[in-house]
Design an enzyme around this catalytic site. Structure first.
Site, PDB file in Angstrom:
ATOM      1  N   ASP A  10      61.683  16.671 -65.503  1.00 38.65           N
ATOM      2  CA  ASP A  10      60.157  16.963 -66.002  1.00 38.65           C
ATOM      3  C   ASP A  10      60.093  18.486 -65.851  1.00 38.65           C
ATOM      4  O   ASP A  10      60.190  19.247 -64.601  1.00 38.65           O
ATOM      5  CB  ASP A  10      59.268  15.983 -65.631  1.00 38.65           C
ATOM      6  CG  ASP A  10      58.007  16.339 -66.368  1.00 38.65           C
ATOM      7  OD1 ASP A  10      58.342  16.797 -67.639  1.00 38.65           O
ATOM      8  OD2 ASP A  10      56.892  15.919 -66.046  1.00 38.65           O
ATOM      9  N   HIS A  13      45.988  21.482 -61.396  1.00 37.77           N
ATOM     10  CA  HIS A  13      45.928  22.765 -61.104  1.00 37.77           C
ATOM     11  C   HIS A  13      44.770  23.282 -60.514  1.00 37.77           C
ATOM     12  O   HIS A  13      43.613  22.575 -60.785  1.00 37.77           O
ATOM     13  CB  HIS A  13      46.075  23.623 -62.336  1.00 37.77           C
ATOM     14  CG  HIS A  13      47.607  23.538 -62.959  1.00 37.77           C
ATOM     15  ND1 HIS A  13      48.822  23.681 -62.205  1.00 37.77           N
ATOM     16  CD2 HIS A  13      47.806  22.659 -64.020  1.00 37.77           C
ATOM     17  CE1 HIS A  13      49.939  23.293 -62.938  1.00 37.77           C
ATOM     18  NE2 HIS A  13      49.353  22.942 -63.927  1.00 37.77           N
ATOM     19  N   HIS A  47      54.100   8.568 -64.662  1.00 36.65           N
ATOM     20  CA  HIS A  47      54.104  10.113 -64.952  1.00 36.65           C
ATOM     21  C   HIS A  47      53.197  10.858 -64.289  1.00 36.65           C
ATOM     22  O   HIS A  47      51.858  11.205 -64.687  1.00 36.65           O
ATOM     23  CB  HIS A  47      54.281  10.470 -66.534  1.00 36.65           C
ATOM     24  CG  HIS A  47      54.503  11.654 -66.562  1.00 36.65           C
ATOM     25  ND1 HIS A  47      54.789  12.200 -67.963  1.00 36.65           N
ATOM     26  CD2 HIS A  47      54.676  12.921 -65.915  1.00 36.65           C
ATOM     27  CE1 HIS A  47      55.235  13.434 -67.911  1.00 36.65           C
ATOM     28  NE2 HIS A  47      55.105  13.858 -66.856  1.00 36.65           N
ATOM     29  N   HIS A 105      52.333  14.200 -61.487  1.00 33.26           N
ATOM     30  CA  HIS A 105      52.658  15.242 -60.649  1.00 33.26           C
ATOM     31  C   HIS A 105      51.640  15.386 -59.267  1.00 33.26           C
ATOM     32  O   HIS A 105      50.659  15.607 -59.353  1.00 33.26           O
ATOM     33  CB  HIS A 105      52.432  16.478 -61.317  1.00 33.26           C
ATOM     34  CG  HIS A 105      53.602  16.421 -62.654  1.00 33.26           C
ATOM     35  ND1 HIS A 105      54.763  16.929 -62.566  1.00 33.26           N
ATOM     36  CD2 HIS A 105      53.124  16.087 -63.880  1.00 33.26           C
ATOM     37  CE1 HIS A 105      55.440  16.809 -63.698  1.00 33.26           C
ATOM     38  NE2 HIS A 105      54.343  16.328 -64.400  1.00 33.26           N
ATOM     39  N   LEU A 106      52.556  14.798 -58.157  1.00 32.18           N
ATOM     40  CA  LEU A 106      51.745  14.600 -56.925  1.00 32.18           C
ATOM     41  C   LEU A 106      51.731  15.969 -56.225  1.00 32.18           C
ATOM     42  O   LEU A 106      51.026  16.151 -55.346  1.00 32.18           O
ATOM     43  CB  LEU A 106      52.416  13.588 -56.222  1.00 32.18           C
ATOM     44  CG  LEU A 106      51.609  12.655 -55.257  1.00 32.18           C
ATOM     45  CD1 LEU A 106      50.327  12.457 -55.661  1.00 32.18           C
ATOM     46  CD2 LEU A 106      52.611  11.412 -54.780  1.00 32.18           C
ATOM     47  N   ARG A 107      52.740  16.947 -56.620  1.00 31.81           N
ATOM     48  CA  ARG A 107      52.687  18.188 -56.118  1.00 31.81           C
ATOM     49  C   ARG A 107      52.786  18.273 -54.440  1.00 31.81           C
ATOM     50  O   ARG A 107      52.745  19.509 -53.788  1.00 31.81           O
ATOM     51  CB  ARG A 107      51.103  18.987 -56.030  1.00 31.81           C
ATOM     52  CG  ARG A 107      50.535  19.187 -57.690  1.00 31.81           C
ATOM     53  CD  ARG A 107      51.443  19.768 -58.553  1.00 31.81           C
ATOM     54  NE  ARG A 107      50.887  19.991 -59.780  1.00 31.81           N
ATOM     55  CZ  ARG A 107      51.491  20.213 -60.924  1.00 31.81           C
ATOM     56  NH1 ARG A 107      52.618  20.182 -61.000  1.00 31.81           N
ATOM     57  NH2 ARG A 107      50.768  20.509 -62.146  1.00 31.81           N
ATOM     58  N   HIS A 144      56.041  11.744 -72.277  1.00 40.23           N
ATOM     59  CA  HIS A 144      54.904  12.376 -73.015  1.00 40.23           C
ATOM     60  C   HIS A 144      55.392  12.718 -74.549  1.00 40.23           C
ATOM     61  O   HIS A 144      55.398  13.661 -74.982  1.00 40.23           O
ATOM     62  CB  HIS A 144      54.449  13.615 -72.519  1.00 40.23           C
ATOM     63  CG  HIS A 144      55.428  14.437 -71.826  1.00 40.23           C
ATOM     64  ND1 HIS A 144      56.499  14.863 -72.617  1.00 40.23           N
ATOM     65  CD2 HIS A 144      55.411  15.216 -70.736  1.00 40.23           C
ATOM     66  CE1 HIS A 144      57.209  15.813 -71.597  1.00 40.23           C
ATOM     67  NE2 HIS A 144      56.640  15.985 -70.604  1.00 40.23           N
ATOM     68  N   ASP A 153      50.766  11.745 -67.202  1.00 39.76           N
ATOM     69  CA  ASP A 153      51.070  13.225 -67.152  1.00 39.76           C
ATOM     70  C   ASP A 153      50.241  13.993 -66.184  1.00 39.76           C
ATOM     71  O   ASP A 153      49.763  15.015 -66.442  1.00 39.76           O
ATOM     72  CB  ASP A 153      51.931  13.912 -68.365  1.00 39.76           C
ATOM     73  CG  ASP A 153      52.151  15.173 -68.087  1.00 39.76           C
ATOM     74  OD1 ASP A 153      52.757  15.578 -66.708  1.00 39.76           O
ATOM     75  OD2 ASP A 153      52.696  15.828 -68.964  1.00 39.76           O
ATOM     76  N   ASN A 161      59.404  18.059 -60.169  1.00 40.23           N
ATOM     77  CA  ASN A 161      59.209  19.549 -60.419  1.00 40.23           C
ATOM     78  C   ASN A 161      58.104  20.086 -59.101  1.00 40.23           C
ATOM     79  O   ASN A 161      57.160  20.514 -59.441  1.00 40.23           O
ATOM     80  CB  ASN A 161      58.802  19.707 -61.490  1.00 40.23           C
ATOM     81  CG  ASN A 161      57.695  19.245 -62.150  1.00 40.23           C
ATOM     82  OD1 ASN A 161      57.242  18.197 -61.569  1.00 40.23           O
ATOM     83  ND2 ASN A 161      56.704  20.136 -63.009  1.00 40.23           N
TER      84      ASN A 161
HETATM   85 ZN    ZN Z   1      57.013  17.303 -69.044  1.00 38.56          ZN
HETATM   86 ZN    ZN Z   2      54.766  15.787 -66.408  1.00 38.01          ZN
END
Ligand code: ZN
Ligand code: ZN
Length: 419
Positions: A148, A305, A57, A59-61, A228, A301, A91
């Site tokens: 997600d 940012h 999980h 987020h590699l962006r 999560h 997760d 996402n």
């Molecule tokens: Zn999520």
């Molecule tokens: Zn996530």
């Protein structure tokens, strides 16, 4: 090239192995030979030699938000945290909803500091109106289908999506939340949100999302992985769903174990995440769920940012916190040290079990398998200093935390990643 990891405590849950031994890496695979002269010899005495950690999980962006993270920085952060593989969530901007995007990510990941397994979006644009071409996404290299951050609202749509996933033997990777119940809340609804005067999110938003999704997994036979898990009720729902025979696995994340909503005091935006940090009773239920096997996987997760995004009023700051470079330390300190899980069980949940959920190689030190290996020192105390992170982002609540246990060496496909 051959690498000899000498005299470490080799823990390989897949083979029930926990012993002081040497491990030889020959080229890109794990060798069954011992006692040969190797090109590189690493003294691992006092350290644990484990199958490379796998974070399902992240987020590699990529694509679209490379100012927060990119493939090079995200995989460097992974290796620095002891991870040899990560699964990236869909996402992105645009979302991972076409085979071309999956291929683009895999090309960028070629030769990176960790393996990257894309999870593709369930719907075009993650708008939950039109299903993606899942067979093409799978052919391109996607290892799961997910929603997600944009949970599927329409149960009929989700049922169809799960039927396709079952046919294609792909897991559905679900963010369980009823957004109608979330409304415009920004943190866990309870005493702390009342004191801070912040709009709460009822825990039932997650619980009802979890309950619906596990029932649809039971109805369709689709393998469901619940992302999560943060509430005590969700743990119990999944425990019961497994008894019911639903093909469900789930994860929790270090922050839900080690922190509560009190981390939001002072309007600390790094503690703003989705789902929200909960209460002590929830963390305790998560520990029980880990111990009795209800919770299969520990994931991070990792949600980077930029400082200008988090450095705002709590109500408008984005949700999410990074985790790749603190996960192992937090788990060793808050789960293994108090005896909730043994080292072997923790490694299982951070390597062997996620490999199984994703259907990918790794998660074992069996001879002939790819040489993805994590060596860590379980006793080294250290203080979390985000300025030393390899991630592009710094949004963590663990800054300054005193942890015990640190990665020492990460090897991906026989390549020593420079830590
Ligand atoms: Zn999520
Ligand atoms: Zn996530």
């Amino acid at each position: 090239m051959t690498i000899l990891l000498k005299s470490g405590r080799v823990i390989d849950p897949a083979n029930g192995r926990d012993e002081i031994a040497d491990l030889l890496i020959d080229g890109s695979t794990i060798s069954s030979s011992i006692g040969v002269d190797a090109d590189v010899v690493v003294d691992c005495s006092g350290k644990v030699v484990a199958p490379g950690l796998i974070d399902l999980h992240v987020h590699l962006r990529v694509p679209g938000q490379e100012y927060k993270e990119d493939v090079a920085s995200g995989t460097a952060a992974a290796a620095n945290g002891g991870f040899t593989a990560i699964a990236c969530q869909p996402n992105t901007s645009p979302p991972i909803d076409h085979a071309g995007t999956v291929r683009q990510i895999l090309e960028l990941a070629h030769g990176a500091s960790a393996r990257v397994y894309p999870i593709a979006a369930v719907s075009i644009g993650l708008e939950n109106k039109q299903l993606t071409e899942m067979a093409e996404l799978k052919d391109a290299g996607a290892v799961g289908i997910g929603d997600d951050a944009f949970p599927v609202y329409d149960s009929g749509f989700l049922r169809r999506a799960m039927e396709y996933c079952r046919m294609l033997d792909l897991p559905f990777i679900a963010h369980c939340e009823d957004k109608d119940l979330t409304g415009d809340g920004v943190m866990n609804e309870g005493y702390v949100s009342a004191v801070l005067g912040l709009k709460g999110i009822t825990r039932w938003a997650e619980n009802i999302g979890t309950a619906r999704n596990v029932m649809l997994a039971l109805a369709t036979g689709c393998r469901l992985h619940v992302l999560h898990v943060s509430t005590k009720e969700s743990v119990e729902i999944i425990r019961q769903a497994k008894r019911f025979g639903a093909p469900v696995t789930c994860e929790t994340c270090p922050q839900y174990i080690a922190l509560t909503d009190e981390a939001c005091i002072g309007y600390e935006t790094n503690a703003k995440m989705s789902p929200s940090l909960r209460t002590k009773a929830d963390s305790e239920a998560l520990l029980e769920g880990l111990a009795d096997g209800t919770i299969d996987v520990i994931a991070t997760d990792h949600a980077p940012h930029a400082p200008h995004e988090k450095d705002r009023e709590f109500a408008i700051a984005p949700f999410g916190m990074i985790g790749l470079e603190t996960s192992l330390g937090v788990i060793l300190t808050h789960v293994v040290k108090p005896g909730v899980l043994t080292l072997a069980q923790a490694i299982d949940k951070m390597s062997t079990a996620p490999a199984k959920v994703l259907g990918v190689t790794g998660g074992t030190l069996s001879a002939g398998q790819p040489a993805d290996v994590t060596v860590f020192d379980p006793e080294t105390p250290w203080t979390v200093d985000p300025s030393k992170f390899k991630s592009k982002s710094r949004n963590t609540v663990f800054a300054g935390a005193e942890l015990t246990g640190k990665p020492f060496l990460t090897i991906v496909g026989g390549r020593i990643i420079d830590l």
